[in-house]
Structure formats: structure tokens, C-alpha cells
Design an enzyme around this catalytic site. Structure first.
Site, PDB file in Angstrom:
ATOM      1  N   TRP A 144       0.918  -1.347   0.046  1.00 64.78           N
ATOM      2  CA  TRP A 144       0.087  -0.143  -0.034  1.00 64.78           C
ATOM      3  C   TRP A 144       0.823   1.076  -0.048  1.00 64.78           C
ATOM      4  O   TRP A 144       0.152   2.384  -0.066  1.00 64.78           O
ATOM      5  CB  TRP A 144      -0.893  -0.079   1.284  1.00 64.78           C
ATOM      6  CG  TRP A 144       0.052  -0.431   2.432  1.00 64.78           C
ATOM      7  CD1 TRP A 144       0.100  -1.622   2.982  1.00 64.78           C
ATOM      8  CD2 TRP A 144       0.766   0.480   3.289  1.00 64.78           C
ATOM      9  NE1 TRP A 144       0.967  -1.513   4.075  1.00 64.78           N
ATOM     10  CE2 TRP A 144       1.453  -0.153   4.245  1.00 64.78           C
ATOM     11  CE3 TRP A 144       0.953   1.924   3.264  1.00 64.78           C
ATOM     12  CZ2 TRP A 144       2.265   0.245   5.203  1.00 64.78           C
ATOM     13  CZ3 TRP A 144       2.020   2.334   4.140  1.00 64.78           C
ATOM     14  CH2 TRP A 144       2.551   1.541   5.227  1.00 64.78           C
ATOM     15  N   LYS A 168      -2.560  -9.420  -6.795  1.00 65.80           N
ATOM     16  CA  LYS A 168      -3.262  -9.187  -5.631  1.00 65.80           C
ATOM     17  C   LYS A 168      -3.037  -7.879  -4.664  1.00 65.80           C
ATOM     18  O   LYS A 168      -1.707  -7.787  -4.509  1.00 65.80           O
ATOM     19  CB  LYS A 168      -3.102 -10.418  -4.736  1.00 65.80           C
ATOM     20  CG  LYS A 168      -4.197 -10.956  -3.467  1.00 65.80           C
ATOM     21  CD  LYS A 168      -4.422  -9.624  -2.622  1.00 65.80           C
ATOM     22  CE  LYS A 168      -3.200  -9.566  -1.585  1.00 65.80           C
ATOM     23  NZ  LYS A 168      -3.382  -8.383  -0.851  1.00 65.80           N
ATOM     24  N   ALA A 170      -2.874  -4.586  -2.279  1.00 71.20           N
ATOM     25  CA  ALA A 170      -2.955  -4.464  -0.877  1.00 71.20           C
ATOM     26  C   ALA A 170      -4.378  -3.844  -0.372  1.00 71.20           C
ATOM     27  O   ALA A 170      -5.246  -3.213  -1.194  1.00 71.20           O
ATOM     28  CB  ALA A 170      -1.947  -3.434  -0.179  1.00 71.20           C
ATOM     29  N   GLU A 244      10.924  -8.238  -2.616  1.00 73.32           N
ATOM     30  CA  GLU A 244      11.380  -6.811  -2.317  1.00 73.32           C
ATOM     31  C   GLU A 244      10.973  -6.566  -0.812  1.00 73.32           C
ATOM     32  O   GLU A 244       9.765  -6.390  -0.874  1.00 73.32           O
ATOM     33  CB  GLU A 244      10.958  -5.782  -3.478  1.00 73.32           C
ATOM     34  CG  GLU A 244      12.004  -4.590  -3.322  1.00 73.32           C
ATOM     35  CD  GLU A 244      11.529  -3.487  -2.673  1.00 73.32           C
ATOM     36  OE1 GLU A 244      12.016  -3.205  -1.253  1.00 73.32           O
ATOM     37  OE2 GLU A 244      10.785  -2.549  -2.973  1.00 73.32           O
ATOM     38  N   LEU A 245      11.708  -6.556  -0.036  1.00 74.49           N
ATOM     39  CA  LEU A 245      11.193  -6.430   1.538  1.00 74.49           C
ATOM     40  C   LEU A 245      11.731  -5.215   2.086  1.00 74.49           C
ATOM     41  O   LEU A 245      12.030  -4.279   1.546  1.00 74.49           O
ATOM     42  CB  LEU A 245      11.634  -7.719   2.209  1.00 74.49           C
ATOM     43  CG  LEU A 245      11.406  -9.076   1.110  1.00 74.49           C
ATOM     44  CD1 LEU A 245      12.099 -10.373   1.888  1.00 74.49           C
ATOM     45  CD2 LEU A 245       9.911  -9.165   0.990  1.00 74.49           C
ATOM     46  N   CYS A 278      10.629   1.665   1.879  1.00 77.95           N
ATOM     47  CA  CYS A 278      11.803   0.495   2.462  1.00 77.95           C
ATOM     48  C   CYS A 278      13.180   1.076   2.516  1.00 77.95           C
ATOM     49  O   CYS A 278      13.774   0.564   2.980  1.00 77.95           O
ATOM     50  CB  CYS A 278      11.746  -0.790   1.846  1.00 77.95           C
ATOM     51  SG  CYS A 278      11.205  -0.308   0.116  1.00 77.95           S
ATOM     52  N   GLU A 379      12.643  -2.105  11.747  1.00 82.85           N
ATOM     53  CA  GLU A 379      12.288  -1.146  10.772  1.00 82.85           C
ATOM     54  C   GLU A 379      11.155  -0.003  11.329  1.00 82.85           C
ATOM     55  O   GLU A 379      10.164  -0.666  11.762  1.00 82.85           O
ATOM     56  CB  GLU A 379      11.899  -1.707   9.456  1.00 82.85           C
ATOM     57  CG  GLU A 379      11.499  -1.107   8.424  1.00 82.85           C
ATOM     58  CD  GLU A 379      11.041  -1.775   7.178  1.00 82.85           C
ATOM     59  OE1 GLU A 379      10.271  -2.801   7.112  1.00 82.85           O
ATOM     60  OE2 GLU A 379      11.228  -1.270   5.958  1.00 82.85           O
TER      61      GLU A 379
END
Ligand code: ADP
Length: 475
Positions: A144, A168, A170, A244-245, A278, A379
Site C-alpha cells: 500500500w 493481488k 494491498a 522486495e522486502l 523501505c 524497521e
């Protein structure tokens, strides 16, 4: 939801509400899809694959250019929707639409540059030919925080390569996803090539995406915990995976940098998207020699950062996505203050009107941050800049690398050797050197370690959607 070229309801007929995070107001509702809807979308994509893969790269490029054109034309309405649904200030939404559109143009260009290779053989009557072909149906899960560009960053390369894609979106930002999919419908992409499932509960869909044999690749952007779980599931079913985290970016100010310039950069970067990025800096390491000037400039700049609804003039920080996000930021700040940090600016939730209906945290500067505080390792995803003053230049790279994450890092130095050494030694996928915006459609984006697998954007981005095939020809 968009399946096989048509807007459809969920098979269950259920829908769910979408709210504005700045006001709590319901702004619309969307279909609440489930596993069967995901399977229907995959079936449509699977059906479309053969014909789509057989189009020429030039035909695919033309369609992507068309989508790019439409995205540019609709910038105003897309940005307004993004601000309403996601909360970021209108100017930031407009920038994201531009960034998102860049991926469509870049991959329209890149579509026609997928080439093969002719390799030498030891034997006179043998030839080797290497061919790159689309992997097949792609399942994509998007977050999102960048609710439009994270779709186009996956669509551009997947479609350019000749893969159909099933999204799919967010649950917080399904309407932004719908608006992007509409561009592709209007651009004339064939039925089944692009599909969208919206759902309040992502789990059953994630399960289908990672187990259905028709899906050949999973691409995910989101949290490390969910990404690891899905990547594991997908890998055990031998699907290609890019994830991608999260990140925990260090921002290092060396003694040979201008600390005022660095502080201006940090203040401009940290509060973008309310810190919900991120690649947002999470540890600001400032050398003792420049610490006073850096902190003084930060105090002045952060005090000027204005929180509020993204539709309001002059607002530079919008709400956080939901109350849980505010709770997490508050927990980290309280923990840091308890352990000896100070908050010369901000440090609290914003709960008085006009903030009372939305999810706001004050733009915050924390000084005296140290290892042992939660914020030093976890984080944040919020508008909090934690400053750590360091002494030993030889140790700062090791301190910066001491994290399980490896996405972005930032370096301020006016000395070429210092900057180059830092660039080489930092274990992160993206390094900004005196640069707070080291991202672009033509540049590889992605992380090391727990920040992910694979790269998006750039020439590398399209390879994630291509298989390599070797032909040995005996004459
Ligand atoms: P965040 O904490 O930033 O919301 P998430 O990783 O939870 O990050 O969300 C990113 C995307 O992953 C969203 O589209 C969300 O719906 C999806 N997601 C979250 N949990 C799952 C799951 N168990 N299976 C599949 N998708 C999931």
C-alpha cells in the site's frame, strides 16, 4: 476485480470498505475475493499466455507505450485518488504517478532489446543457440505504500517479456490498483493478460499464488516476514521468486562532509511518504565533528515539516496507513526515550483536531540513539529520524552493515576516496552518495540479505521474467 478483460464481482458477492487514512471516511468499496477468484484469474492468464507470448516484442512495446501515455494523461486524477486512499501529500502522489509511468516507458523500450546468444563450440559441426522466453503466468502481490508504482514496476517487465500477470493488491489501497488496471484495459491489452483480485484477507490468495501449478513466478513487495513465508512456499513448488522486502537504511555523515548539507538531505528524505518507505533512512550516523551543526539543522528543518491531510496546501507529511502503524512507531519512540534518547522535535502521536480522525504521528527527531534500542534494529516505517553520534570512522561501516537488512544506504562525504570505499564496502543494494534519490526506472532496485531476492527496474528487471533456453545443434 478485473479478470479476463472484464470488471467482475467476487464469486462470494462480498465487498469491503476502503477508508481515507487522514479522515477515517469511507471512500468506496471493492470486491472481497477469495481463493476461487484467484484461481479464475490464473486460469484467464494461463489461457492468454500462448497468444501473448507469441506477439512480437514491438506489439507489446506499442501497448506499453499506450498505457504510459494514458498514465501521463491521467496524472491529476490518479494522484488525487492516491492522496485520498493512501494519504500522501498531493505533490508526492503526483511524483509517484510520474515514477510509475516511467516503468511503462522504460520496459516498452526494453521489450525490443531481449536478445539471445550464439555460442562457440569445440566441435566444428555443433552450434549453440541461447534463447530467452517468457517464464509464464506471473502472480504479483503489492503493498500500500506506493500503491501505483509498485504495480507498474512489475507490469512493465512482465508484460514486455510476454508474461500475463495476476495481481493481488494491498487491502488498504485496492482502488489505486483498479485505476492502474483500467489504464491497461483502455490501452487495449488482450483479455487475460492483466488481471486483478482484491481481497480483505490476503492469505487464501497467497496460498493459491504459491501452490497453483499454472503460476510460474511469484513477485512480491511487502514485509520481510510475509515475503519470506511466501518465497519459501513458492520455492518449494519450484516457482521463480523475486521479493522486495524491508530495510533499515544507514545514513552516514563522514567528517569530510558538509553536515548542514547532509542534514538538509536527511530531513528531505526521511519524511517522504511519512517514512513509510523501505529505503527510508533508519539510522543517521553523524561524526562527532559535525554533530552539532547536523542536529541544529535537523531541528530547524524537522520543525518545519508539516503534518496533515495530503489534500491540504503546505502539508509535507500525511497520515500513517492505520492505527497499528502508529502504535508501532509510538512503541519504538517510547522505548528509545526510556533508554536515554531525546526528542528535540515531535515524539508523540497527533491526536487533537484536525488529526483526531486519522492516523498521525508527529514528525520526530530522536538524538542519543544507541544499539539496544528497538528502533536501532527494527524497521520503523514512520516519520522518525534517529541520530547516532559516532567517533571512529574505521568502525562506522561495520556499524552500518550490522543489520539483517541490505536494501538502501546513504553516504555523505566530499572526499572521493571516502565515498568510493563506502560505496564498495556497504552491504546494501542501493547506495546514495550525497544523493537522497538514488532510484529510477532504468536503475536496478533491490536488496541483499533479508531485504530480498532479485532486482526490479533496469535491464536486470526484465530478466526476472525470462527463462533461458539452450539449443545444441549438430549439423
Ligand atoms: P505491510 O506490513 O507493510 O502491510 P505486508 O507484507 O503485510 O506488509 O503486506 C504487503 C502485501 O502482502 C499486501 O498486499 C498484503 O495483502 C500481502 N500479504 C500480507 N500477508 C499475506 C499472506 N499471508 N499471504 C499473501 N499475501 C499477504
Amino acid at each position: 476485480m478485473y479478470i479476463n478483460g472484464e470488471w467482475v464481482e467476487a464469486l462470494s458477492g462480498k465487498r469491503f470498505d476502503v477508508t481515507n487514512p487522514a479522515t477515517g471516511e469511507v471512500i468506496g468499496d471493492v470486491p472481497d475475493g477469495g481463493a476461487d477468484d484467484a484461481r479464475a484469474a490464473i486460469a484467464a492468464a494461463d489461457e492468454a499466455f500462448g497468444a501473448w507470448a507469441s506477439t512480437t516484442a514491438f506489439e507489446r512495446a506499442d501497448l506499453l507505450y499506450q498505457a504510459w501515455q494514458l498514465m501521463k494523461e491521467r496524472t491529476g486524477e490518479l494522484a488525487a485518488l492516491m492522496t485520498k486512499e493512501q494519504g500522501k501529500p498531493l505533490r508526492a502522489s503526483t511524483n509517484e504517478v510520474g515514477y510509475g509511468a516511467d516503468f511503462l516507458r522504460f520496459f516498452a523500450e526494453e521489450a525490443t532489446r531481449v536478445t539471445g546468444e550464439w555460442l562457440p563450440s569445440k566441435t566444428a559441426n555443433q552450434r549453440f543457440l541461447v534463447l530467452h522466453q517468457p517464464v509464464g503466468v506471473v502472480a504479483a502481490i503489492t503493498p500500500w505504500n506506493y500503491p501505483m508504482s509498485m504495480l507498474t514496476r512489475k507490469m512493465g517487465p512482465a508484460l514486455a517479456a510476454g508474461c500475463p500477470i495476476v495481481f493481488k493488491a494491498a487491502e488498504a489501497t485496492p482502488m489505486c490498483a483498479q485505476a492502474i488496471i483500467q489504464l491497461f484495459h483502455d490501452a487495449g491489452f488482450p483479455p487475460g493478460v492483466v488481471n486483478l483480485v482484491t481481497a480483505l484477507d490476503p492469505k487464501p490468495i497467497g496460498e493459491v499464488f504459491t501452490t497453483d501449478p499454472r503460476v510460474r513466478k511469484l513477485t512480491f513487495t511487502g514485509s520481510t516476514a510475509v515475503g519470506k513465508m511466501l518465497a519459501g512456499q513458492a520455492a518449494s513448488n519450484m516457482k521463480r521468486v523475486s521479493v522486495e522486502l524491508g530495510g533499515h537504511a544507514p545514513f552516514i555523515v563522514f567528517p569530510d562532509a558538509d553536515p548542514v548539507r547532509a542534514a538538509k538531505g536527511a530531513a528531505a528524505l526521511k519524511y517522504l511518504n511519512s517514512g513509510q518507505a523501505c529505503i527510508s533512512p533508519n539510522r543517521l550516523y553523524v561524526h562527532t565533528s559535525g554533530a552539532d551543526a547536523f542536529i541544529e539543522t535537523m531541528i530547524e528543518r524537522v520543525s518545519r515539516v508539516k503534518a496533515g491531510p495530503g489534500t491540504e496546501d503546505g502539508v509535507t507529511v500525511g497520515p500513517l496507513v492505520n492505527e497499528a502503524a502508529v502504535d508501532k512507531v509510538e512503541r519504538q519512540v517510547i522505548d528509545a526515550l526510556d533508554k536515554g534518547a531525546q526528542a528535540p522535535v515531535g515524539g508523540t502521536r497527533l491526536i487533537e483536531a484536525p488529526f483526531d480522525k486519522g492516523h498521525f504521528f508527529a514528525p520526530t527527531l530522536l538524538t542519543g540513539v544507541a544499539d539496544g534500542m528497538t528502533i536501532y534494529r527494527e524497521e520503523t516505517f514512520g516519520p522518525v529520524a534517529p541520530v547516532i553520534v559516532y567517533d571512529d570512522v574505521d568502525e562506522v561501516i561495520a556499524m552500518a552493515n550490522d543489520t539483517e537488512y541490505g536494501l538502501a544506504a546513504y553516504v555523505y562525504s566530499d572526499n572521493m576516496s571516502t565515498a568510493l570505499k563506502a560505496f564498495e564496502q556497504l552491504r546494501f543494494g542501493i547506495i546514495g552518495i550525497n544523493d537522497v534519490n538514488p532510484t529510477a526506472a532504468q536503475a536496478p532496485f533491490g536488496g541483499m540479505k533479508d531485504s530480498g531476492l532479485g532486482r526490479e527496474g533496469s535491464r536486470e528487471g526484465i530478466r526476472e521474467y525470462l527463462e533461458t533456453k539452450l539449443g545444441g545443434f549438430a549439423l
